[in-house]
Scaffold this motif. Structure first.
Motif, mmCIF file in Angstrom:
data_model
loop_
_atom_site.group_PDB
_atom_site.id
_atom_site.type_symbol
_atom_site.label_atom_id
_atom_site.label_comp_id
_atom_site.label_asym_id
_atom_site.label_seq_id
_atom_site.Cartn_x
_atom_site.Cartn_y
_atom_site.Cartn_z
ATOM 1 N N LYS A 169 -7.112 -5.437 -30.758
ATOM 2 C CA LYS A 169 -5.702 -5.850 -30.696
ATOM 3 C C LYS A 169 -4.904 -4.854 -31.531
ATOM 4 O O LYS A 169 -5.233 -4.636 -32.696
ATOM 5 C CB LYS A 169 -5.610 -7.264 -31.287
ATOM 6 N N GLN B 8 -12.556 -7.839 -28.325
ATOM 7 C CA GLN B 8 -11.258 -7.296 -27.926
ATOM 8 C C GLN B 8 -10.579 -6.591 -29.089
ATOM 9 O O GLN B 8 -10.535 -7.120 -30.200
ATOM 10 C CB GLN B 8 -10.369 -8.458 -27.440
ATOM 11 N N THR C 292 -0.439 -0.322 -22.867
ATOM 12 C CA THR C 292 -1.166 -0.563 -21.612
ATOM 13 C C THR C 292 -0.113 -0.727 -20.513
ATOM 14 O O THR C 292 1.082 -0.808 -20.819
ATOM 15 C CB THR C 292 -1.991 -1.873 -21.694
ATOM 16 N N ALA D 196 -3.566 -5.115 -26.294
ATOM 17 C CA ALA D 196 -4.967 -5.473 -26.518
ATOM 18 C C ALA D 196 -5.818 -4.845 -25.435
ATOM 19 O O ALA D 196 -5.351 -4.613 -24.314
ATOM 20 C CB ALA D 196 -5.132 -6.987 -26.514
ATOM 21 N N HIS E 229 -10.996 -14.700 -22.950
ATOM 22 C CA HIS E 229 -9.540 -14.610 -23.085
ATOM 23 C C HIS E 229 -8.840 -15.220 -21.876
ATOM 24 O O HIS E 229 -7.688 -14.897 -21.599
ATOM 25 C CB HIS E 229 -9.121 -13.161 -23.321
ATOM 26 N N ALA F 124 -7.422 -3.948 -19.780
ATOM 27 C CA ALA F 124 -6.330 -4.832 -20.199
ATOM 28 C C ALA F 124 -6.206 -5.878 -19.107
ATOM 29 O O ALA F 124 -6.115 -5.528 -17.926
ATOM 30 C CB ALA F 124 -5.037 -4.037 -20.347
ATOM 31 N N THR F 125 -6.252 -7.155 -19.484
ATOM 32 C CA THR F 125 -6.286 -8.196 -18.457
ATOM 33 C C THR F 125 -4.877 -8.667 -18.093
ATOM 34 O O THR F 125 -3.944 -8.576 -18.886
ATOM 35 C CB THR F 125 -7.128 -9.417 -18.903
ATOM 36 N N ASP G 55 -4.539 -16.754 -30.928
ATOM 37 C CA ASP G 55 -3.255 -16.120 -31.277
ATOM 38 C C ASP G 55 -2.613 -16.723 -32.518
ATOM 39 O O ASP G 55 -1.808 -17.650 -32.441
ATOM 40 C CB ASP G 55 -2.274 -16.131 -30.100
ATOM 41 N N TYR H 204 -7.191 -6.958 -13.714
ATOM 42 C CA TYR H 204 -7.058 -6.145 -14.941
ATOM 43 C C TYR H 204 -6.694 -4.715 -14.587
ATOM 44 O O TYR H 204 -6.719 -4.329 -13.417
ATOM 45 C CB TYR H 204 -8.378 -6.158 -15.724
ATOM 46 N N ASP I 92 -2.240 -8.123 -21.211
ATOM 47 C CA ASP I 92 -2.568 -7.548 -22.524
ATOM 48 C C ASP I 92 -1.698 -6.320 -22.774
ATOM 49 O O ASP I 92 -2.024 -5.220 -22.344
ATOM 50 C CB ASP I 92 -4.045 -7.129 -22.573
#
Ligand code: AMP
Ligand code: MG
Length: 489
Positions: free
Chosen positions: A111, A109, A116, A92, A179, A72-73, A260, A19, A89
């Motif tokens: 969104k 999370q 990012t 997000a 996630h 952010a992953t 999603d 991340y 992400d």
């Protein structure tokens, strides 16, 4: 003092390659659209404390609550079949994880919370329309009993976002069992980063498939677990006429939740080839293709896990193929169970499938609304079948099937009462109909959230007759039919 929330952030304790650490970007003038008190309580948050100026600032991304470690992953993904090695992400931010009242750990999370390092050319923002859609549809799916991410909050950002048109912006707060996606595994597999793949696998097992930890090959048990849950999930979707619309591997969750809600939609008239998404030109993600695609996505997960399935490639491939071979059985079983219940049969046998298939055939031949047909079928279990037959422009056409079905129930020893009871619990009166969602979005863009609230309220009890809300039951009039949905990203 900043509000403290009881976060316990295990993902943020994984190695830094998983991340990027960063705070959400503030928005200009946030206003509440919705706070979901039920979900707040489920998480062990105090809804009254969140329903405040400070809560609003948190869900707008303007204030980071104490205890959060925003990240952010990283993930990859196959989008419409093409591999993108680095997605992540892009709009997000994971605030953190909480262990809820039910003992389940969940991600919280934001969104639409700004750019990012994964944003590529995107602005990191979300238009309000998709925020309203995701809120309503995910909560409707939860009420319908489908595994899904949940909606905790929706906020009007007070800033414009530039899409095809200028749109009001929004920030959505999503709650998910995690996630982790198929694309998270693909990310490390594509980099041939075996060490990270092992860490990720161990993490996914402990979070979602703890029983797999004791298996001889935990990665294989994980794969089998995800295959089973995805097969059951897609069967469940189909039983409600749900079309996800963008089943890319980055939108395929390891926990088996629906995730999603971009261009998703529900069938009006039953048509297996139906697709709504404007970018799904070839119908890759059409209603009737969803099981094939789920399997395709799971094959990408299997490929990613190959290094952990065996020391030699040949054995690993054989194990992966055997696991993937289990998908069809899981799917057929779940599909039969769900659809048999829709025609009144709780414990299906093979012949019941034929009854269902013949019924679906009738619906597509005569262009009948999927949800109404199943809901009204309960009234046709006894000879008074008017409400049901009235759905068909040629009522005579459905008579032979109805009579055959009644006879079939009698032969199976299923009483009319038992059949209609299970049907009423299985076939919803209310689904988030596409044209109603459109109405909500149009009004919301003008700052009117009345339609959003009313629809949300009705969809909380989808299996109950609500005579005062009958307009939400109806299929769209010809001029109301939604032809296409858009990702809105
Ligand atoms: P989605 O279609 O929401 O599943 O997103 C697919 C990928 O595009 C993900 O990596 C998202 O983070 C990224 N993405 C979508 N919309 C935006 C946006 N407005 N700004 C930046 N990244 C985005
Ligand atoms: Mg996505």
């Amino acid at each position: 003092m900043v509000m403290r929330l009881p976060f316990d952030n295990t993902y943020a304790r994984l190695p830094s390659g998983f991340y990027e650490r960063l705070d959400p970007w503030p928005v200009a003038e946030p206003k509440w659209v919705a706070l979901n008190r039920d979900v707040a309580e489920l998480l062990g948050f105090d809804p009254a404390a969140l329903d405040s100026a400070e809560g609003l600032a948190i869900f707008a991304g303007n204030v980071v609550p104490e205890g959060a470690e925003p990240i952010a992953t990283a993930y990859a993904g196959h989008q419409f079949g093409g591999f993108v090695p680095r997605l992540g992400d892009g709009r997000a931010i994971l605030l953190g994880e909480v262990v809820g009242r039910d003992g389940v750990r969940r991600d919280v999370q934001l969104k639409g919370s700004g750019p990012t390092p994964y944003s590529r050319r995107g602005d990191g923002r979300s238009a309000l329309g998709p925020v309203l859609r995701e809120y309503l549809v995910s909560e409707a799916m939860a009420a319908l009993g489908v595994p899904t991410t949940r909606a905790l909050a929706a906020v009007w950002s007070g800033e414009p976002v530039y899409r095809e048109n200028v749109e009001p912006g929004g920030v959505f707060t999503r709650v998910a069992q995690s996630h982790l996606r198929v694309g998270t595994f693909e990310y490390f597999a594509a980099r041939e980063d075996r060490a990270s793949l092992e860490i990720l696998t161990k993490y996914a097992v402990s979070r979602h498939y703890p029983e797999a930890a004791d298996a001889e090959i935990p990665a294989l048990a994980l794969l089998e677990g995800v295959i089973g849950r995805q097969a059951r999930l897609v069967a469940h979707w189909m039983s409600l006429g749900f079309i996800h619309g963008v089943m890319n591997t980055d939108n395929t969750s390891i926990s088996g939740e629906t995730i999603d809600y971009g261009p998703c939609a529900f069938l009006d008239v039953y048509d297996p080839a139906k697709r709504f998404s404007s970018i799904d030109e070839r119908g890759r993600y059409a209603y009737g293709n969803q099981a094939n695609i789920a399997l395709w996505n799971l094959a990408r997960l299997a490929e990613s896990l190959l290094p952990l399935l065996a020391e030699d490639q040949e054995t690993a491939v054989a194990r992966a193929e055997a696991a993937l071979g289990g998908f069809a059985g899981h799917f057929q079983e779940a599909w039969t169970q769900r659809f048999a219940a829709k025609i009144g049969i709780a414990e299906p046998v093979a012949e019941d499938r034929d009854q269902v298939l013949a019924f679906l055939d009738l619906l597509s031949t005569h262009g009948v609304d999927f949800t109404l047909a199943f809901r009204h079928l309960a009234s046709a279990v006894t000879p008074d079948a008017e409400a049901f037959q009235g759905l068909f422009s040629q009522p005579q056409a459905v008579k032979p099937w109805v009579e055959g079905w009644r006879k079939h129930l009698r032969e199976r020893g299923i009483s009319a009462v038992a059949a209609s009871e299970i049907m009423r619990k299985t076939n919803p009166v209310f689904i988030p109909r596409n044209h109603r969602i459109e109405e909500v979005i149009q009004a919301g863009r003008q700052g009117d959230f009345g339609p959003f609230r009313r629809l949300h309220e009705v969809l909380q009890r989808p299996f109950e007759e609500q005579p005062e809300s009958a307009i939400y039951e109806s299929a769209p009039e010809p001029h109301e039919v939604v032809q296409a949905t858009f990702c809105g990203t």
